[in-house]
Design an enzyme around this catalytic site. Structure first.
Site, PDB file in Angstrom:
ATOM      1  CE  LYS A  16      -2.273  87.144 -33.485  1.00 36.03           C
ATOM      2  NZ  LYS A  16      -3.025  88.411 -33.699  1.00 36.03           N
ATOM      3  NE  ARG A  91      -2.113  86.530 -40.095  1.00 35.61           N
ATOM      4  CZ  ARG A  91      -1.386  87.089 -39.115  1.00 35.61           C
ATOM      5  NH1 ARG A  91      -0.418  86.429 -38.528  1.00 35.61           N
ATOM      6  NH2 ARG A  91      -1.644  88.304 -38.734  1.00 35.61           N
ATOM      7  NE  ARG A 130       1.534  97.197 -32.499  1.00 32.25           N
ATOM      8  CZ  ARG A 130       1.268  95.937 -32.801  1.00 32.25           C
ATOM      9  NH1 ARG A 130       1.550  94.979 -31.947  1.00 32.25           N
ATOM     10  NH2 ARG A 130       0.710  95.629 -33.954  1.00 32.25           N
ATOM     11  NE  ARG A 136       3.397  95.158 -36.619  1.00 33.50           N
ATOM     12  CZ  ARG A 136       2.712  94.099 -36.238  1.00 33.50           C
ATOM     13  NH1 ARG A 136       2.960  93.512 -35.080  1.00 33.50           N
ATOM     14  NH2 ARG A 136       1.759  93.617 -37.017  1.00 33.50           N
ATOM     15  NE  ARG A 148      -2.128  94.386 -39.222  1.00 30.46           N
ATOM     16  CZ  ARG A 148      -1.634  95.026 -38.146  1.00 30.46           C
ATOM     17  NH1 ARG A 148      -1.435  96.334 -38.195  1.00 30.46           N
ATOM     18  NH2 ARG A 148      -1.347  94.349 -37.064  1.00 30.46           N
TER      19      ARG A 148
HETATM   20  P1  AP5 Z   1      -0.279  92.616 -29.423  1.00 30.28           P
HETATM   21  O1  AP5 Z   1      -0.009  91.778 -28.229  1.00 30.28           O
HETATM   22  O2  AP5 Z   1       0.848  93.052 -30.259  1.00 30.28           O
HETATM   23  O3  AP5 Z   1      -1.394  91.924 -30.337  1.00 30.28           O
HETATM   24  P2  AP5 Z   1      -1.248  90.858 -31.488  1.00 30.28           P
HETATM   25  O4  AP5 Z   1      -2.486  90.041 -31.432  1.00 30.28           O
HETATM   26  O5  AP5 Z   1       0.058  90.175 -31.384  1.00 30.28           O
HETATM   27  O6  AP5 Z   1      -1.333  91.846 -32.724  1.00 30.28           O
HETATM   28  P3  AP5 Z   1      -0.418  91.987 -34.016  1.00 30.28           P
HETATM   29  O7  AP5 Z   1      -0.535  93.391 -34.473  1.00 30.28           O
HETATM   30  O8  AP5 Z   1       0.922  91.425 -33.801  1.00 30.28           O
HETATM   31  O9  AP5 Z   1      -1.274  91.093 -34.951  1.00 30.28           O
HETATM   32  P4  AP5 Z   1      -1.124  90.626 -36.377  1.00 30.28           P
HETATM   33  O10 AP5 Z   1      -1.709  89.295 -36.289  1.00 30.28           O
HETATM   34  O11 AP5 Z   1      -1.746  91.569 -37.343  1.00 30.28           O
HETATM   35  O12 AP5 Z   1       0.440  90.732 -36.693  1.00 30.28           O
HETATM   36  P5  AP5 Z   1       1.508  89.664 -37.112  1.00 30.28           P
HETATM   37  O13 AP5 Z   1       2.796  90.183 -36.666  1.00 30.28           O
HETATM   38  O14 AP5 Z   1       1.091  88.305 -36.712  1.00 30.28           O
HETATM   39  O15 AP5 Z   1      -1.112  93.894 -28.926  1.00 30.28           O
HETATM   40  C1  AP5 Z   1      -1.476  94.929 -29.806  1.00 30.28           C
HETATM   41  C2  AP5 Z   1      -1.454  96.273 -29.051  1.00 30.28           C
HETATM   42  O16 AP5 Z   1      -2.448  96.252 -28.041  1.00 30.28           O
HETATM   43  C3  AP5 Z   1      -0.136  96.548 -28.329  1.00 30.28           C
HETATM   44  O17 AP5 Z   1       0.148  97.912 -28.367  1.00 30.28           O
HETATM   45  C4  AP5 Z   1      -0.407  96.089 -26.893  1.00 30.28           C
HETATM   46  O18 AP5 Z   1       0.362  96.781 -25.958  1.00 30.28           O
HETATM   47  C5  AP5 Z   1      -1.882  96.417 -26.756  1.00 30.28           C
HETATM   48  N1  AP5 Z   1      -2.579  95.510 -25.826  1.00 30.28           N
HETATM   49  C6  AP5 Z   1      -2.351  94.175 -25.647  1.00 30.28           C
HETATM   50  N2  AP5 Z   1      -3.194  93.671 -24.726  1.00 30.28           N
HETATM   51  C7  AP5 Z   1      -3.988  94.710 -24.321  1.00 30.28           C
HETATM   52  C8  AP5 Z   1      -5.064  94.815 -23.388  1.00 30.28           C
HETATM   53  N3  AP5 Z   1      -5.480  93.760 -22.678  1.00 30.28           N
HETATM   54  N4  AP5 Z   1      -5.655  96.018 -23.247  1.00 30.28           N
HETATM   55  C9  AP5 Z   1      -5.235  97.108 -23.964  1.00 30.28           C
HETATM   56  N5  AP5 Z   1      -4.208  97.073 -24.848  1.00 30.28           N
HETATM   57  C10 AP5 Z   1      -3.598  95.883 -25.033  1.00 30.28           C
HETATM   58  O19 AP5 Z   1       1.425  89.735 -38.715  1.00 30.28           O
HETATM   59  C11 AP5 Z   1       1.826  90.865 -39.434  1.00 30.28           C
HETATM   60  C12 AP5 Z   1       1.771  90.583 -40.921  1.00 30.28           C
HETATM   61  O20 AP5 Z   1       2.708  89.543 -41.244  1.00 30.28           O
HETATM   62  C13 AP5 Z   1       0.428  90.074 -41.469  1.00 30.28           C
HETATM   63  O21 AP5 Z   1      -0.448  91.129 -41.786  1.00 30.28           O
HETATM   64  C14 AP5 Z   1       0.885  89.304 -42.702  1.00 30.28           C
HETATM   65  O22 AP5 Z   1       1.187  90.189 -43.751  1.00 30.28           O
HETATM   66  C15 AP5 Z   1       2.190  88.667 -42.243  1.00 30.28           C
HETATM   67  N6  AP5 Z   1       2.000  87.335 -41.637  1.00 30.28           N
HETATM   68  C16 AP5 Z   1       2.298  86.973 -40.351  1.00 30.28           C
HETATM   69  N7  AP5 Z   1       2.009  85.694 -40.131  1.00 30.28           N
HETATM   70  C17 AP5 Z   1       1.498  85.206 -41.296  1.00 30.28           C
HETATM   71  C18 AP5 Z   1       0.979  83.939 -41.672  1.00 30.28           C
HETATM   72  N8  AP5 Z   1       0.929  82.908 -40.805  1.00 30.28           N
HETATM   73  N9  AP5 Z   1       0.517  83.798 -42.957  1.00 30.28           N
HETATM   74  C19 AP5 Z   1       0.578  84.815 -43.841  1.00 30.28           C
HETATM   75  N10 AP5 Z   1       1.036  86.060 -43.539  1.00 30.28           N
HETATM   76  C20 AP5 Z   1       1.493  86.250 -42.267  1.00 30.28           C
HETATM   77 MG    MG Z   2       1.733  90.002 -32.725  1.00 33.76          MG
END
Ligand code: AP5
Ligand code: MG
Length: 190
Positions: A16, A91, A130, A136, A148
């Site tokens: 994402k 979410r 990552r 992180r 997660r």
């Molecule tokens: P990346 O692009 O970072 O993927 P992402 O989908 O953004 O993954 P996140 O780890 O950010 O997801 P998340 O939803 O758990 O985290 P968030 O910050 O929202 O890519 C991931 C990796 O893969 C990278 O190394 C990238 O280089 C690689 N990659 C990308 N594309 C690729 C490809 N095509 N091929 C190979 N490799 C690839 O949330 C974190 C925490 O915050 C949650 O757990 C929760 O505690 C809290 N939180 C956030 N939002 C909320 C909400 N709305 N409600 C409640 N809690 C929340």
């Molecule tokens: Mg992300």
């Protein structure tokens, strides 16, 4: 002109954040990632950040009202945006309903929910990979990564039906090169 408000959806590690950087550039949109906003609060050691850190480090969701408030503030700070990419939000059903309330009231609804589909094995591989460099805390431990993914399946994946009922849900294959996936998203946006 109609605002391009898009929910970029998918499990942890689906890409994402990676894809958001290309889409905001191409369409001139504002990126709203609740994960990024929460990590900024943690870095600033704000009371909200201190509260959120404990939950995020375990891979649990933070309370709905916290993230809804953050999104509301950011949207109000960008009233003239051409549109928003919502990344990692909503979410839960409560978050989706709150977002619809904010956007529909202004006549600027979500136009599409684009869901990146990636098998769990590949998600774990990406996140562990990552974790070596991202700093992180939630990328380091396989048990936290699993939690997660469980949180996503239990509370977040049901939003496919929520947006499906509005005719807005579109699933995309999230496996391939970053460029391939950008091309699939651009085609879906049309
Ligand atoms: P990346 O692009 O970072 O993927 P992402 O989908 O953004 O993954 P996140 O780890 O950010 O997801 P998340 O939803 O758990 O985290 P968030 O910050 O929202 O890519 C991931 C990796 O893969 C990278 O190394 C990238 O280089 C690689 N990659 C990308 N594309 C690729 C490809 N095509 N091929 C190979 N490799 C690839 O949330 C974190 C925490 O915050 C949650 O757990 C929760 O505690 C809290 N939180 C956030 N939002 C909320 C909400 N709305 N409600 C409640 N809690 C929340
Ligand atoms: Mg992300």
């Amino acid at each position: 002109m109609k605002k391009l408000n898009i929910v970029l959806f998918g499990p942890p590690g689906a890409g994402k954040g990676t894809q958001s950087t290309f889409l905001i550039e191409r369409y001139g949109l504002v990126h709203l990632s609740t994960g990024d906003l929460l990590r900024a609060e943690i870095k600033a050691e704000s009371p909200l950040g201190i509260q959120a850190k404990e939950l995020m480090d375990q891979g649990d969701l933070v309370p709905d009202e916290v993230v809804i408030g953050m999104i509301r503030n950011k949207m109000e700070a960008h009233l003239d945006a051409k549109g928003f990419i919502f990344d990692g939000f909503p979410r839960t059903k409560a978050q989706a309903e709150a977002l619809d309330g904010m956007l529909n009231g202004k006549g600027e609804p979500i136009v599409a929910m684009l869901a990146l589909e990636v098998p769990e094995k590949e998600l774990v591989k990406r996140l562990i990979g990552r974790g070596a460099t991202s700093g992180r805390a939630d990328d380091k431990d396989e048990a936290v990564i699993s939690n997660r993914i469980r949180e996503y399946e239990a509370k977040t994946a049901p939003l496919k039906d929520y947006y499906g009922a509005q005719g807005k849900y579109k699933a995309l294959d999230g496996v391939g090169t970053v460029e391939d996936i950008t091309a699939r998203l651009v085609k879906a946006i049309g």
